[in-house]
Scaffold this active site. Structure first.
Site, short mmCIF file in Angstrom:
data_model
loop_
_atom_site.label_atom_id
_atom_site.label_comp_id
_atom_site.label_asym_id
_atom_site.label_seq_id
_atom_site.Cartn_x
_atom_site.Cartn_y
_atom_site.Cartn_z
N SER A 112 39.07 46.44 32.21
CA SER A 112 39.64 45.55 33.22
C SER A 112 40.94 46.12 33.80
O SER A 112 40.95 47.25 34.27
CB SER A 112 39.83 44.18 32.60
N ASP A 139 41.44 44.48 40.65
CA ASP A 139 41.62 45.29 39.44
C ASP A 139 40.40 46.21 39.29
O ASP A 139 39.44 46.09 40.06
CB ASP A 139 41.88 44.37 38.22
N ASP A 193 37.76 46.37 37.50
CA ASP A 193 36.39 45.84 37.36
C ASP A 193 36.13 44.66 38.32
O ASP A 193 35.12 43.97 38.22
CB ASP A 193 36.05 45.49 35.91
N ASP A 253 37.28 41.59 39.14
CA ASP A 253 37.18 40.13 38.98
C ASP A 253 38.49 39.43 39.29
O ASP A 253 38.58 38.21 39.26
CB ASP A 253 36.64 39.73 37.60
MG MG Z 1 39.17 42.46 35.33
#
Ligand code: MG
Length: 446
Positions: free
Chosen positions: A97, A240, A242, A244
């Site tokens: 993340s 970010d 990834d 989300d």
């Molecule tokens: Mg994330």
């Protein structure tokens, strides 16, 4: 040597130190058994350790008979959606993340396309001590590729029923998108072009060599702020690695803060669909003001998107999420999704026909102060008990740690799931008051 962090949200470590291919393979095998040796969908962000992590995870899964579907580099919400819309028994998103590039992690997904619920995750973690015997599988799983998951994700976002795609397209918004060389470069610019935007891309190459500190906090988004101003863009988005979490820069080249991402999405969605908001205990109380405006309620859950998503599903909430730029739009799915968030924010701008700074100005202003108390692990619980005693006369919520609810302020104390620290979050109607309350609270506890 870094420590391997094992919590209900997954397994995280520095790759090659605490998180080795051997450890990843072992966790993947156990997860395969936990999922009854069924099909598992795996995606990863752009980290340089991703290919090696994938090989280890895939080997572990196949060794216990799981068929593996490789999505390649995709966003975490893309993995979650792919699992939900398939007959897979689970999924793994290989991503650390917002953590620095040397970290990697596995986030485990259950067959409904949401992260493991804390109780399930605990059951899975507890199962790790059991040895894997040869009898656990009599076949080796197969590996296949799925290169269409991102396309399906984009299509689902474009199909949100209350989003007027033609209206958004007609505005021809000029948008700067900063994907920090994470997985976002493979989805966000395409979605934005599908929405008729003129797109200026920053750090779109999914190299895993992050162009700046990857957490989309104001202090890390200077390049985006500058680019929005130079290009005279209508808005800037940052995600970010990834994808989300979503942060926004207004048309003046100023970060408006991640909290605003969710609040703006709440306002837009509630203007279309009536229903209660769900958010966690540490997100802004501006949600209550917005709920009041639309005659609905706010449900507060423990921190962690799975808690929010589960509650949303339960009460059929049309919008929710977490204050760290985590927007959940149930028409797409019950998990945080930054690309969906971008479409919603552009939908709001198109509809209101006003600049994003003006829309942000209409959200009631509150101010956060955040700090942490380092405590010896053995007295962590004692400090929480002490806190309860100190704040005994106050209005208290004990759903997740200790939340003290005052007039136009709150103080939230939570033990970290991975380190011996107590996090202190404060929000109030003035920055000075928040800082002061935060300092006072820490002084009382140490
Ligand atoms: Mg994330």
């Amino acid at each position: 040597m870094s420590k391997l962090m094992i919590s209900v949200s997954g397994v995280r470590g520095i790759f090659g130190e605490s998180l080795t291919p051997e450890i990843s393979q072992k966790y993947a095998s156990h997860f395969g058994i936990y999922c009854d040796h069924g099909k598992i969908i795996v995606g990863r962000d752009s980290r340089t350790s991703g290919p090696e992590m994938f090989r280890a995870v895939s080997t572990g899964l196949k060794s216990v008979g799981c068929d593996v579907v490789d999505l390649g580099i995709v966003s975490t919400p893309t993995v979650l959606l792919a699992v939900e819309e398939s007959d897979a028994k689970g999924g793994i998103s290989i991503t650390a993340s917002h953590n620095p590039a040397e970290w990697n992690a596995m986030k485990f997904v259950s067959e409904n396309g949401m992260f493991l619920f804390p109780r399930e995750a605990q059951k899975f973690i507890d199962s790790l001590d059991e040895l894997i015997g040869l009898t656990d599988s009599d076949k080796t799983g197969k590996l296949t590729q799925d290169t269409e998951a991102t396309n399906r994700h984009i299509k689902k976002i474009l199909n949100i029923s209350y989003l007027d795609i033609e209206k958004i397209r007609s505005k021809k918004f000029r948008v700067v998108i900063d994907s920090v060389n994470g997985a976002g470069g493979l989805i966000s610019p395409r979605l934005l072009r599908d929405l008729g935007c003129e797109v200026i891309e920053l750090n779109s190459e999914p190299t895993g060599i992050f162009a700046h500190t990857p957490e989309p906090l104001n202090k890390n988004l200077k390049q985006l702020e500058e680019a929005v101003a130079v290009h005279k863009a209508n808005i800037g988005f940052a995600t970010d690695p990834d994808v989300d979490r979503l942060a926004i820069v207004d048309e003046n080249g100023k970060c408006i803060g991640e909290e605003l991402s969710l609040l703006l999405a709440e306002k837009f969605i509630l203007s279309k669909v009536k229903g209660d908001i769900v958010t966690n205990l540490s997100s802004s109380m501006a949600s209550e003001d917005i709920a009041k405006e639309f005659g609905v309620k706010v449900h507060r859950t423990k921190v962690g998107e799975i808690n929010v998503g589960k509650k949303m599903k339960e009460i059929n909430s049309p919008v929710g999420g977490e204050g760290n730029g985590g927007i959940i739009c149930p028409e797409v799915h019950y998990t945080r999704d930054a690309p969906a968030g971008m479409a919603l924010i552009l939908g709001y701008m198109a509809e209101q026909d006003r600049p994003i700074s003006k829309l942000a100005d209409e959200i009631p202003k509150y101010y956060f102060a955040k700090d942490k108390i380092k405590v010896a692990p053995e007295i962590l619980d004692d400090v929480m008990v002490k806190a309860e005693r100190i704040f005994a006369g106050y209005n208290i919520d004990k759903t997740d740690g200790l939340k003290i609810l005052g007039d136009k302020y709150w103080i939230h104390l939570r033990k970290s799931g991975t380190e011996p620290i107590i996090r202190v979050y404060v929000e109030s109607d003035s920055p000075e008051k928040s800082q002061e309350l935060c300092r006072e609270t820490i002084d009382k506890l140490v």
